[in-house]
Scaffold this motif. Structure first.
Motif, PDB file in Angstrom:
ATOM      1  N   PHE A   1       0.836  -1.184   0.000  1.00 20.89           N
ATOM      2  CA  PHE A   1       0.000   0.000   0.000  1.00 20.89           C
ATOM      3  C   PHE A   1       0.886   1.256   0.000  1.00 20.89           C
ATOM      4  O   PHE A   1       1.976   1.271   0.563  1.00 20.89           O
ATOM      5  CB  PHE A   1      -0.920   0.017   1.222  1.00 20.89           C
ATOM      6  CG  PHE A   1      -1.971  -1.041   1.182  1.00 20.89           C
ATOM      7  CD1 PHE A   1      -3.189  -0.812   0.544  1.00 20.89           C
ATOM      8  CD2 PHE A   1      -1.757  -2.274   1.760  1.00 20.89           C
ATOM      9  CE1 PHE A   1      -4.149  -1.793   0.503  1.00 20.89           C
ATOM     10  CE2 PHE A   1      -2.717  -3.260   1.733  1.00 20.89           C
ATOM     11  CZ  PHE A   1      -3.932  -3.022   1.098  1.00 20.89           C
ATOM     12  N   ASN A   2       0.368   2.342  -0.580  1.00 13.92           N
ATOM     13  CA  ASN A   2       1.055   3.639  -0.562  1.00 13.92           C
ATOM     14  C   ASN A   2       2.498   3.540  -1.052  1.00 13.92           C
ATOM     15  O   ASN A   2       3.444   3.892  -0.358  1.00 13.92           O
ATOM     16  CB  ASN A   2       1.026   4.247   0.842  1.00 13.92           C
ATOM     17  CG  ASN A   2      -0.387   4.561   1.276  1.00 13.92           C
ATOM     18  OD1 ASN A   2      -1.204   4.967   0.462  1.00 13.92           O
ATOM     19  ND2 ASN A   2      -0.669   4.355   2.553  1.00 13.92           N
ATOM     20  N   MET A   3       2.654   3.006  -2.298  1.00 15.88           N
ATOM     21  CA  MET A   3       3.993   2.877  -2.863  1.00 15.88           C
ATOM     22  C   MET A   3       4.377   4.165  -3.567  1.00 15.88           C
ATOM     23  O   MET A   3       3.598   4.730  -4.331  1.00 15.88           O
ATOM     24  CB  MET A   3       4.038   1.711  -3.865  1.00 15.88           C
ATOM     25  CG  MET A   3       5.455   1.400  -4.330  1.00 15.88           C
ATOM     26  SD  MET A   3       5.501   0.561  -5.909  1.00 15.88           S
ATOM     27  CE  MET A   3       5.181   1.907  -7.024  1.00 15.88           C
ATOM     28  N   ARG A   4       5.599   4.641  -3.294  1.00 14.69           N
ATOM     29  CA  ARG A   4       6.097   5.859  -3.918  1.00 14.69           C
ATOM     30  C   ARG A   4       7.492   5.590  -4.478  1.00 14.69           C
ATOM     31  O   ARG A   4       8.304   4.896  -3.846  1.00 14.69           O
ATOM     32  CB  ARG A   4       6.152   7.008  -2.911  1.00 14.69           C
ATOM     33  CG  ARG A   4       6.441   8.353  -3.561  1.00 14.69           C
ATOM     34  CD  ARG A   4       6.410   9.474  -2.571  1.00 14.69           C
ATOM     35  NE  ARG A   4       7.569   9.445  -1.685  1.00 14.69           N
ATOM     36  CZ  ARG A   4       7.851  10.380  -0.780  1.00 14.69           C
ATOM     37  NH1 ARG A   4       7.023  11.401  -0.618  1.00 14.69           N
ATOM     38  NH2 ARG A   4       8.916  10.290  -0.018  1.00 14.69           N
ATOM     39  N   MET A   5       7.756   6.149  -5.664  1.00 10.72           N
ATOM     40  CA  MET A   5       9.060   5.995  -6.283  1.00 10.72           C
ATOM     41  C   MET A   5       9.758   7.351  -6.316  1.00 10.72           C
ATOM     42  O   MET A   5       9.190   8.341  -6.791  1.00 10.72           O
ATOM     43  CB  MET A   5       8.934   5.435  -7.723  1.00 10.72           C
ATOM     44  CG  MET A   5      10.268   5.309  -8.445  1.00 10.72           C
ATOM     45  SD  MET A   5      10.078   4.695 -10.146  1.00 10.72           S
ATOM     46  CE  MET A   5       9.528   3.018  -9.817  1.00 10.72           C
ATOM     47  N   ASP A   6      11.013   7.391  -5.824  1.00 14.26           N
ATOM     48  CA  ASP A   6      11.820   8.611  -5.822  1.00 14.26           C
ATOM     49  C   ASP A   6      13.056   8.409  -6.695  1.00 14.26           C
ATOM     50  O   ASP A   6      13.653   7.327  -6.695  1.00 14.26           O
ATOM     51  CB  ASP A   6      12.282   8.965  -4.395  1.00 14.26           C
ATOM     52  CG  ASP A   6      11.111   9.354  -3.504  1.00 14.26           C
ATOM     53  OD1 ASP A   6      10.073   9.749  -4.068  1.00 14.26           O
ATOM     54  OD2 ASP A   6      11.227   9.245  -2.272  1.00 14.26           O
ATOM     55  N   VAL A   7      13.416   9.440  -7.423  1.00 10.57           N
ATOM     56  CA  VAL A   7      14.651   9.475  -8.189  1.00 10.57           C
ATOM     57  C   VAL A   7      15.421  10.720  -7.770  1.00 10.57           C
ATOM     58  O   VAL A   7      14.900  11.847  -7.880  1.00 10.57           O
ATOM     59  CB  VAL A   7      14.375   9.488  -9.713  1.00 10.57           C
ATOM     60  CG1 VAL A   7      15.688   9.624 -10.479  1.00 10.57           C
ATOM     61  CG2 VAL A   7      13.639   8.230 -10.142  1.00 10.57           C
ATOM     62  N   TYR A  14       3.582   7.551  -7.822  1.00 14.33           N
ATOM     63  CA  TYR A  14       2.875   7.167  -6.600  1.00 14.33           C
ATOM     64  C   TYR A  14       1.714   6.250  -6.976  1.00 14.33           C
ATOM     65  O   TYR A  14       0.954   6.521  -7.911  1.00 14.33           O
ATOM     66  CB  TYR A  14       2.353   8.390  -5.864  1.00 14.33           C
ATOM     67  CG  TYR A  14       1.403   8.038  -4.727  1.00 14.33           C
ATOM     68  CD1 TYR A  14       1.891   7.553  -3.520  1.00 14.33           C
ATOM     69  CD2 TYR A  14       0.025   8.160  -4.898  1.00 14.33           C
ATOM     70  CE1 TYR A  14       1.027   7.205  -2.485  1.00 14.33           C
ATOM     71  CE2 TYR A  14      -0.846   7.817  -3.870  1.00 14.33           C
ATOM     72  CZ  TYR A  14      -0.339   7.342  -2.670  1.00 14.33           C
ATOM     73  OH  TYR A  14      -1.199   6.983  -1.661  1.00 14.33           O
ATOM     74  N   LEU A  15       1.593   5.139  -6.279  1.00  7.24           N
ATOM     75  CA  LEU A  15       0.464   4.232  -6.437  1.00  7.24           C
ATOM     76  C   LEU A  15      -0.093   3.930  -5.059  1.00  7.24           C
ATOM     77  O   LEU A  15       0.651   3.493  -4.163  1.00  7.24           O
ATOM     78  CB  LEU A  15       0.901   2.921  -7.120  1.00  7.24           C
ATOM     79  CG  LEU A  15       1.268   3.005  -8.604  1.00  7.24           C
ATOM     80  CD1 LEU A  15       1.820   1.664  -9.082  1.00  7.24           C
ATOM     81  CD2 LEU A  15       0.062   3.395  -9.441  1.00  7.24           C
ATOM     82  N   PRO A  16      -1.388   4.142  -4.881  1.00  7.36           N
ATOM     83  CA  PRO A  16      -1.962   3.838  -3.562  1.00  7.36           C
ATOM     84  C   PRO A  16      -1.994   2.338  -3.276  1.00  7.36           C
ATOM     85  O   PRO A  16      -2.038   1.929  -2.124  1.00  7.36           O
ATOM     86  CB  PRO A  16      -3.371   4.425  -3.648  1.00  7.36           C
ATOM     87  CG  PRO A  16      -3.683   4.435  -5.111  1.00  7.36           C
ATOM     88  CD  PRO A  16      -2.382   4.714  -5.805  1.00  7.36           C
TER      89      PRO A  16
END
Length: 296
Positions: A1-7, A14-16
């Protein structure tokens, strides 16, 4: 849940909710790996497939293709399995550019049904049709110049063989559509091999029926029969054999091209043949090799 990708410490996605199968998952609905193509004709073309599990014996896969310059097309694959029957159907639809229009609704089907029915009959049916001549090749859904729809039913019982076949060809080349879209309806074949009048003699019978339309502009029907007697005789030196055959054919020519010199009507002829053979198989054995020499 609440996956976030940072670069570089900056959020880019962002995917909930994210679900990803592992090696313990056999079949699960969801999006498959996307792909893309780049060409001067169609531009940037992403393709995103979606897989859906219907039940234990059927599933569905839908792939959408978005062409930057040419429109939108989808490929839908449906698969179903019964006890003795399998169905694999591919349906292609699109609103794309063709050689006739800037946007045209097009469609095609490629479906195959295989089954075992009755007393050892194997049935194989394939339907292949397209609404537009070049749609399949241009958009990479097929590279052939024709689509053949076929029906085949075969049966083998002991020394007997039965076959019933039919087919219809759709040309994907506009220049030969009038003379090169053959239809076979039907082709029937029967063969039986049994013992002849002598101990080692074999007797084979073949009977066939063919109805053919629009083969290079010809329409015809053909009835054929072939009867063969053969035997091998072991001698003190070598093996002798003979084969006698008589085949008969009846042709009924219904139609022909305007420039053909053939005459319409019925033709019947028979052809006898006889062959005699003698051979002496010889084995040559060496330290590391065995070979066979057979003068004939």
């Amino acid at each position: 849940f609440n996956m976030r990708m940072d670069v570089m410490n900056g959020p880019v996605g962002y995917l909930p909710f994210l679900s990803h199968p592992d090696w313990t998952v056999r079949r699960r609905s969801g999006f498959l790996t996307p792909s893309f193509r780049i060409s001067t004709d169609k531009g940037f073309t992403p393709a995103i497939p979606y897989y859906h599990v219907i039940d234990e014996t059927s599933d569905l896969e839908i792939t959408a293709h978005k062409y930057q310059y040419r429109g939108l097309a989808t490929k839908t694959q449906y698969r179903k399995f019964w006890d003795n029957t399998t169905l694999d159907a591919n349906i292609f639809t699109g609103n794309v550019e063709t050689y006739k229009k800037t946007r045209e609704l097009v469609g095609a089907v490629d479906a195959r049904l295989s089954s075992k029915i009755g007393n050892k009959w194997n049935v194989d049916t394939r339907l292949r049709r397209a609404s537009q001549d070049t749609f399949m090749r241009r958009y990479k859904f097929g590279d052939g110049t024709s689509l053949n729809s076929t029906f085949s039913a075969t049966r083998v019982i002991g020394s007997r063989y039965y076959a019933v076949k039919a087919s219809d060809r759709q040309s994907m080349i506009s220049s030969d559509k009038d003379v090169n879209e053959q239809t076979i309806l039907p082709y029937v074949f029967y063969e039986k091999t049994s013992k002849g009048w002598r101990h080692n003699q074999l007797f084979r019978r073949e009977i066939s029926l063919l109805h053919l339309d629009n083969d290079e502009g010809y329409d015809l029907a053909r009835w054929s029969g072939s009867f063969t007697v053969s035997e091998e005789i072991k001698m003190q030196t070598g093996i002798a054999s003979y084969e006698g055959n008589i085949s008969a054919n009846h042709y009924s020519l219904h139609d022909k091209p305007n420039d053909a010199i053939s005459a319409l009507g019925d033709y019947t002829f028979a052809t006898p043949s006889m062959a005699i053979d003698w051979r002496i198989p010889t084995a040559l054995v060496g330290k590391s090799m065995t070979s066979t020499l057979e003068p004939r």
